[in-house]
Design an enzyme around this catalytic site. Structure first.
Site, short mmCIF file in Angstrom:
data_model
loop_
_atom_site.label_atom_id
_atom_site.label_comp_id
_atom_site.label_asym_id
_atom_site.label_seq_id
_atom_site.Cartn_x
_atom_site.Cartn_y
_atom_site.Cartn_z
N PRO A 24 -0.81 -3.74 -1.23
CA PRO A 24 0.07 -2.81 -0.53
C PRO A 24 0.03 -1.44 -1.20
O PRO A 24 -0.45 -1.32 -2.33
CB PRO A 24 1.45 -3.45 -0.71
N GLU A 81 1.08 1.44 -3.45
CA GLU A 81 1.84 1.44 -4.70
C GLU A 81 3.18 2.17 -4.53
O GLU A 81 4.07 2.06 -5.36
CB GLU A 81 1.01 2.05 -5.84
N GLU A 119 -8.27 1.67 10.45
CA GLU A 119 -7.26 2.33 11.27
C GLU A 119 -6.88 3.59 10.49
O GLU A 119 -6.12 3.53 9.53
CB GLU A 119 -6.09 1.36 11.48
N CYS A 170 0.18 7.82 12.17
CA CYS A 170 -1.14 8.28 12.63
C CYS A 170 -1.15 8.55 14.13
O CYS A 170 -2.02 9.26 14.62
CB CYS A 170 -2.22 7.28 12.24
N ILE A 198 -0.97 16.59 10.45
CA ILE A 198 0.14 17.26 9.76
C ILE A 198 0.92 16.29 8.88
O ILE A 198 1.27 16.56 7.76
CB ILE A 198 1.08 17.97 10.77
P1 ADP Z 1 -2.11 8.34 2.70
O1 ADP Z 1 -2.88 9.61 2.52
O2 ADP Z 1 -1.49 8.18 4.01
O3 ADP Z 1 -1.22 8.00 1.54
P2 ADP Z 1 -4.14 6.66 1.63
O4 ADP Z 1 -5.42 6.44 2.36
O5 ADP Z 1 -4.16 7.47 0.40
O6 ADP Z 1 -3.19 7.22 2.73
O7 ADP Z 1 -3.44 5.28 1.28
C1 ADP Z 1 -3.48 4.15 2.10
C2 ADP Z 1 -3.76 2.95 1.24
O8 ADP Z 1 -5.01 3.14 0.62
C3 ADP Z 1 -2.76 2.70 0.11
O9 ADP Z 1 -2.60 1.30 -0.09
C4 ADP Z 1 -3.45 3.31 -1.07
O10 ADP Z 1 -3.04 2.74 -2.28
C5 ADP Z 1 -4.90 2.96 -0.79
N1 ADP Z 1 -5.90 3.81 -1.43
C6 ADP Z 1 -5.83 5.12 -1.77
N2 ADP Z 1 -6.96 5.53 -2.37
C7 ADP Z 1 -7.80 4.46 -2.41
C8 ADP Z 1 -9.14 4.21 -2.91
N3 ADP Z 1 -9.84 5.18 -3.48
N4 ADP Z 1 -9.66 2.97 -2.76
C9 ADP Z 1 -8.95 2.00 -2.18
N5 ADP Z 1 -7.70 2.15 -1.69
C10 ADP Z 1 -7.13 3.36 -1.81
#
Ligand code: ADP
Length: 482
Positions: free
Chosen positions: A182, A184, A256, A290, A388
């Site tokens: 999930p 963090e 997604e 989204c 946005i």
């Molecule tokens: P947002 O920009 O909406 O926060 P993210 O794509 O950063 O979306 O985050 C969505 C999910 O992807 C979260 O569970 C986050 O911890 C995870 N996440 C972010 N960076 C990485 C990565 N480099 N590799 C795998 N999972 C990631």
């Protein structure tokens, strides 16, 4: 106050669930309440060898679970649903605590999320196999659908419960095990959800939760050949990293990703419908979804009246702590998100947009952002190109249907689009010309467990929910008998 009460009742679980037990590790990540900036608690950063252990145990669980019947899977999903609904109020509080959305919205998320469990319970009972006509070689030919194997999910913070149930519900219905990482930022919704599944009689290690730093855990998932499917909801940038790094193991993916939804307001639009669509389409989850309306396109003949009404409505929206009864809009998720929005506003104004309302942080404690209205937007501005992800309405004016369609389609994204107007023939013509995965006419509330949710282009691929959702977790197997 809520955090302590929930923790004392064992509902805030600050551990990962791996190999049949709740596990703690030395390295911790703090989880903040975005409305107060107070620390709610911590979660452990799961070390790599424990993630690998989770994959091994997931594989053992999968070997057994693939032999379960549709009825077994149905029953497990139904008792999970029952348990979730019994704890709906506690869940709502946890979502509001860690995500910052209003309690009203958190409750709506529980219903939305639980809907995937009953939907996939029904899907689990379907026999999709079929016979193919015999030929000169084979007297009997059959096509079966079998579970894909061990699966993993990486889920976001904006709908911390629903984005898990729509993946885990489908995986269980298909006969798959799953390891979930999930966000963090919102881990406690996930750990409580896992506890309720365990209480519902989950076979050992069918679902495991690994908490921690995304990049490191993500890499273990990507590199694992045992994991045959990775389902991701999150940003387009991260989705592309996951896809690139999953090439070596050729695992199945569903992505997604981000959106850039246009809302086309035709000349024939009813003013109440405009307001309803702007409110629901833009401000659900404080714009952090989204499918959120990203660009509002208004026909020039009703532009002044529509703008006046939008500003009047938006200026009355109450922003505050999600636990307050009168709160309509909660926080954005982090300080980084606040800063990004402020920067986006500055760039928009510099590029020629006019700030009609709002535009900056509200107060200095908690991640609150003023509901904002910008006009004079053109499609080449940064704010029209980017997602946005905040409470900002960016308005453009258009003259003809063709102009609206051209502007609406002029984006690399393709998740959702919306049309408002009383002339259904015109609406349907427009819908047919829009390049998006989902289109809402006269209402923006598209999302529901029964529909195939998903997009095209930079919004990703694969569908969640609907009749399509389960196909993300099954393989086609052909058996011919001579
Ligand atoms: P947002 O920009 O909406 O926060 P993210 O794509 O950063 O979306 O985050 C969505 C999910 O992807 C979260 O569970 C986050 O911890 C995870 N996440 C972010 N960076 C990485 C990565 N480099 N590799 C795998 N999972 C990631």
């Amino acid at each position: 106050m809520y955090a302590n009460e929930l923790r004392s009742r064992g509902l805030i679980i600050e551990k990962a669930y791996i190999s049949g037990k709740w596990q703690d590790f030395d390295d911790k990540i703090e989880v903040l309440n975005p409305a107060t900036e107070e620390v709610i608690g911590t979660i452990p950063n799961t070390p790599i060898d424990s993630v690998l252990m989770a994959i091994k145990d997931s594989s053992l669980a999968q070997e057994k679970f693939k032999h379960s019947t549709g009825q077994n899977r149905h029953d497990l999903l139904v008792s999970w649903y029952d348990n979730m609904m019994k704890h709906a109020d506690d869940f709502a509080k946890i979502i509001t605590l860690e995500n910052g959305k209003s309690l009203r919205e958190s409750r709506a998320e529980i219903d939305y999320a639980a809907g995937y469990l009953t939907h996939f319970a029904k899907e689990a009972l379907k026999d999709r196999s079929y016979e193919v006509e015999a030929n000169q070689i084979f007297s009997k030919r059959k096509v079966d659908y079998v579970p894909i194997g061990v699966t993993a999910a990486i889920t976001p913070w904006n709908f911390p419960l629903a984005m898990i149930t729509r993946k885990a519900g489908a995986a269980i219905a298909a006969g798959c095990s799953m390891i979930i990482k999930p966000s963090e930022l919102t881990p406690y919704t996930a750990t409580l959800m896992c506890k309720l599944l365990i209480d519902s009689g989950m076979p050992e290690n069918l679902i495991q939760i690994v908490t921690g730093y995304p990049k490191e855990i993500g890499e273990v998932f990507q590199n694992s050949f045992t994991i045959r499917k990775l389902s991701f909801t999150g940003s387009t940038a991260v989705g592309k990293i996951l896809m690139r790094n999953s090439a070596e193991t050729l695992k199945k993916l569903s992505m997604e990703l981000g959106g850039n939804a246009p809302l086309i307001i035709n000349e024939s639009s009813n003013m109440d419908t405009i307001i309803k669509m702007v409110l629901n389409g833009k401000f659900r989850n404080n714009g952090q979804s989204c499918t959120a309306v990203n660009r509002v396109l208004i026909h020039e003949n009703i532009y002044d009246k529509a703008l006046e009404n939008i500003i009047k409505t938006v200026s009355k929206l109450v922003v505050g702590d999600g636990f307050n009864d009168d709160t309509y809009l909660g926080t954005v998720i982090t300080e980084t998100a606040l800063n990004r929005l402020e920067r986006l506003m500055q760039i928009a104004v510099k590029q020629g947009a006019k700030l009609e309302l709002g535009g900056k942080r509200l107060g200095n404690k908690g991640y609150f952002f003023e509901p904002t209205v910008l006009t004079g937007i053109t499609n080449n501005m940064e704010i029209a190109r980017q997602e946005i992800f905040g409470p900002v309405i960016a308005i453009q004016k258009f003259k003809t249907d063709n102009d609206a369609i051209t502007i609406a389609n002029d984006t690399d994204y393709g998740l959702a689009a919306y049309i408002c107007g009383e002339n259904q023939q015109q609406n349907i013509h427009m819908a047919n010309s829009l390049n998006f995965g989902m289109i809402g006419i006269n209402d923006t509330r598209l999302s529901d467990a029964k529909i195939p949710f998903g997009g095209i282009k930079n919004s990703g691929f694969g569908r969640e929910g609907g009749e399509e959702g389960i196909f993300e977790y099954i393989e086609t197997k052909y058996v011919a008998l001579n």
